[in-house]
Motif scaffolding. Structure first.
Motif, PDB file in Angstrom:
ATOM      1  N   GLN A   1      63.885  64.897  48.467  1.00 27.46           N
ATOM      2  CA  GLN A   1      62.659  64.480  48.995  1.00 27.46           C
ATOM      3  C   GLN A   1      62.658  65.038  50.323  1.00 27.46           C
ATOM      4  O   GLN A   1      61.406  65.721  50.927  1.00 27.46           O
ATOM      5  N   LEU A   2      62.794  63.925  50.887  1.00 29.67           N
ATOM      6  CA  LEU A   2      62.703  63.503  52.011  1.00 29.67           C
ATOM      7  C   LEU A   2      63.413  63.631  53.557  1.00 29.67           C
ATOM      8  O   LEU A   2      63.326  64.394  54.358  1.00 29.67           O
TER       9      LEU A   2
ATOM     10  N   LEU B   1      77.978  59.348  52.259  1.00 37.15           N
ATOM     11  CA  LEU B   1      76.929  58.899  51.255  1.00 37.15           C
ATOM     12  C   LEU B   1      77.608  58.315  50.149  1.00 37.15           C
ATOM     13  O   LEU B   1      78.705  59.243  49.391  1.00 37.15           O
ATOM     14  N   GLU B   2      77.114  57.251  48.972  1.00 44.48           N
ATOM     15  CA  GLU B   2      77.674  57.036  47.834  1.00 44.48           C
ATOM     16  C   GLU B   2      76.656  57.695  46.839  1.00 44.48           C
ATOM     17  O   GLU B   2      76.753  57.661  45.256  1.00 44.48           O
ATOM     18  N   TRP B   3      75.385  57.043  46.841  1.00 48.20           N
ATOM     19  CA  TRP B   3      74.726  57.050  45.754  1.00 48.20           C
ATOM     20  C   TRP B   3      73.516  57.617  46.650  1.00 48.20           C
ATOM     21  O   TRP B   3      72.701  56.333  47.701  1.00 48.20           O
ATOM     22  N   TRP B   4      72.066  58.315  46.161  1.00 48.46           N
ATOM     23  CA  TRP B   4      70.703  58.165  46.474  1.00 48.46           C
ATOM     24  C   TRP B   4      69.516  58.250  45.520  1.00 48.46           C
ATOM     25  O   TRP B   4      70.426  59.417  44.747  1.00 48.46           O
ATOM     26  N   ASN B   5      68.782  57.910  45.394  1.00 54.63           N
ATOM     27  CA  ASN B   5      67.252  58.440  44.273  1.00 54.63           C
ATOM     28  C   ASN B   5      67.141  59.942  44.647  1.00 54.63           C
ATOM     29  O   ASN B   5      67.518  60.426  45.616  1.00 54.63           O
ATOM     30  N   ARG B   6      66.011  60.158  44.142  1.00 54.14           N
ATOM     31  CA  ARG B   6      65.236  61.356  43.917  1.00 54.14           C
ATOM     32  C   ARG B   6      64.516  61.832  45.172  1.00 54.14           C
ATOM     33  O   ARG B   6      64.157  62.375  45.559  1.00 54.14           O
ATOM     34  N   ALA B   7      63.476  60.603  46.357  1.00 52.25           N
ATOM     35  CA  ALA B   7      62.627  60.486  46.703  1.00 52.25           C
ATOM     36  C   ALA B   7      63.606  61.110  47.941  1.00 52.25           C
ATOM     37  O   ALA B   7      63.495  61.369  48.911  1.00 52.25           O
ATOM     38  N   ALA B   8      65.130  60.543  48.129  1.00 53.51           N
ATOM     39  CA  ALA B   8      65.666  60.871  49.463  1.00 53.51           C
ATOM     40  C   ALA B   8      66.487  62.564  49.162  1.00 53.51           C
ATOM     41  O   ALA B   8      66.052  63.217  50.206  1.00 53.51           O
TER      42      ALA B   8
END
Length: 432
Positions: free
Chosen positions: A129-130, A120-127
């Motif tokens: 939550q899901l 993992l390098e980067w993810w958004n807020r929805a990641a």
């Protein structure tokens, strides 16, 4: 170093040499005067270097450069201009990055960036939550450690991302997610995760409806067909004009029974992901049995040949594989002209195992090939009506192959026949 700097350096050296010679003329010690002049110049240059190092080490991007003159003044001014230009570029790039992060953070779909190894390098807020990803402790972790479903691990390691993968959410089993991975850059991964719970629920409602209706219609249809068969046996007692009606009703009743049987089989195939009766299946013996059934269906109007590896065995359900291969062979019989040749082949190579059915029928246009495995899709509805097909045969083949990690390849040219090939991965092959 540009031409101006070369000229300035030359002038400085000439002035130093002239001053040293003048001092040597006055003192009478030319060598010591030259050494003293060079030492003074070297000390001044070292002082300018120390001032430059001190300025560069300061973490203030907007700090003014040291004041100087001559060559060192030009060096300080050039570095300051480069620093300001770099600062403006970094500001613009940071604005673009902030804009992209703000836009992706507003998405309801999860966006995850992975390196070439799947970390993992980067993810958004929805990641979060899901998938339950947490910042910063999950950064650098392998994605397969956080999404632990065996199907996801197999999907990621096989690196075949043409089709998306649907799985329950690791944080909430009531949520169904669709995973789609795309490669970019230096074999890095961009993973999009979408909540398809609503679509999954609608699909499940459709499956339940079809299965329930098919099951409920089966009993009354069996009763109707039974009475029609009884009436057909005593048709000589009826008016002759009723004989054709009874024959057509019995024929259409049989078609409806075949349709219900196929619908129930599809519902059964969709209910689970893998066959329950997994065991080694001898392909040559299975194809020989299907060849005999096809000869009986053909009425000796076609030449059906078989070439199969006697050592080839596949892991799977024999009943399901028989259903899939039979559909392909019986379709070849139905849609091939009399005296046509049908070839059955089964072989294995370094890519896995393969079973193909080749006919010399009318062929299929290229525009129909992508939709052949859809339910009730017909290339020619009139021809399908004449042969009594249900339109579900290839859909059953597709689902059986999916349950055996296999795929169906269709090659056909109008007027030259068709070839249907089932490709099984090496993991499904049993080595004797």
């Amino acid at each position: 170093m540009n031409q101006n700097w070369r000229g300035a350096l030359t002038r400085h050296l000439l002035l130093l040499l002239a001053g040293s010679l003048l001092l040597g003329l006055l003192s009478g010690h030319y060598a010591w005067a030259l050494v003293l002049g060079l030492s003074l110049y070297l000390g001044w240059a070292l002082r300018q270097l120390l001032r430059l190092q001190h300025w560069l080490q300061r973490a203030q991007a907007d700090a003014e450069p040291p004041t100087s003159h001559g060559l060192w003044g030009e060096v300080f001014d050039s570095l300051y201009r480069l620093q300001r230009r770099d600062l403006r570029q970094r500001t613009r790039l940071q604005a673009v990055i902030d804009r992209v992060q703000e836009s992706t953070a507003a998405l309801k779909d999860a966006v995850i960036m992975l390196d070439r190894d799947g970390n993992l390098e980067w993810w958004n807020r929805a990641a979060g939550q899901l998938l339950g990803l947490q910042t910063p402790q999950d950064s650098g972790q392998p994605v397969t450690n956080l999404v632990r479903h065996p199907r996801f691990k197999d999907y990621f390691e096989r690196a075949n991302y043409h089709e998306p993968l649907e799985l329950p959410s690791p944080v909430n089993e009531r949520l169904h997610l669709q995973f789609q991975i795309t490669r970019y850059g230096d074999h890095d991964h961009l993973m999009l995760v979408r909540d398809v719970t609503r679509v999954h629920q609608l699909e499940q409602m459709r499956k339940d409806f079809v299965a329930n209706v098919s099951h409920e219609l089966r009993t009354p249809l069996t009763v109707i067909c039974g009475y029609l068969e009884t009436l057909q046996d005593h048709s000589e007692d009826f008016n002759p004009r009723w004989q054709r009606a009874l024959q057509q009703m019995q024929q259409q009743g049989g078609r409806m029974q075949n349709l219900l049987n196929d619908l129930l089989l599809l519902a059964k195939l969709e209910a689970t992901e893998h066959p329950s009766d997994y065991q080694p299946v001898a392909i040559e013996r299975l194809l020989q049995s299907i060849q005999s059934d096809a000869q009986a269906l053909s009425g000796e109007h076609h030449r059906i040949s078989l070439q199969a590896d006697a050592q080839l065995m596949l892991k799977g359900s024999e009943a399901e594989l028989r259903s899939a291969f039979s559909n392909l062979v019986f379709n070849a019989v139905k849609y091939s002209p009399d005296a046509g040749e049908i070839q059955l082949r089964g072989w294995a190579d370094e890519n896995g195992a393969h079973v193909s059915v080749q006919d010399q029928g009318l062929g299929i246009e290229a525009k129909h090939l992508p939709r052949l495995t859809e339910r009730f899709y017909r290339v020619d509805s009139s021809r399908a009506s004449n042969t009594g097909g249900t339109g579900l045969g290839l859909a059953i083949v597709k689902h059986v192959l999916l349950r055996h990690r296999a795929r169906l390849d269709i090659r056909s040219d109008p007027g030259e026949g068709s070839t249907f090939t089932c490709h099984f991965p090496s993991s499904q092959v049993v080595r004797r």
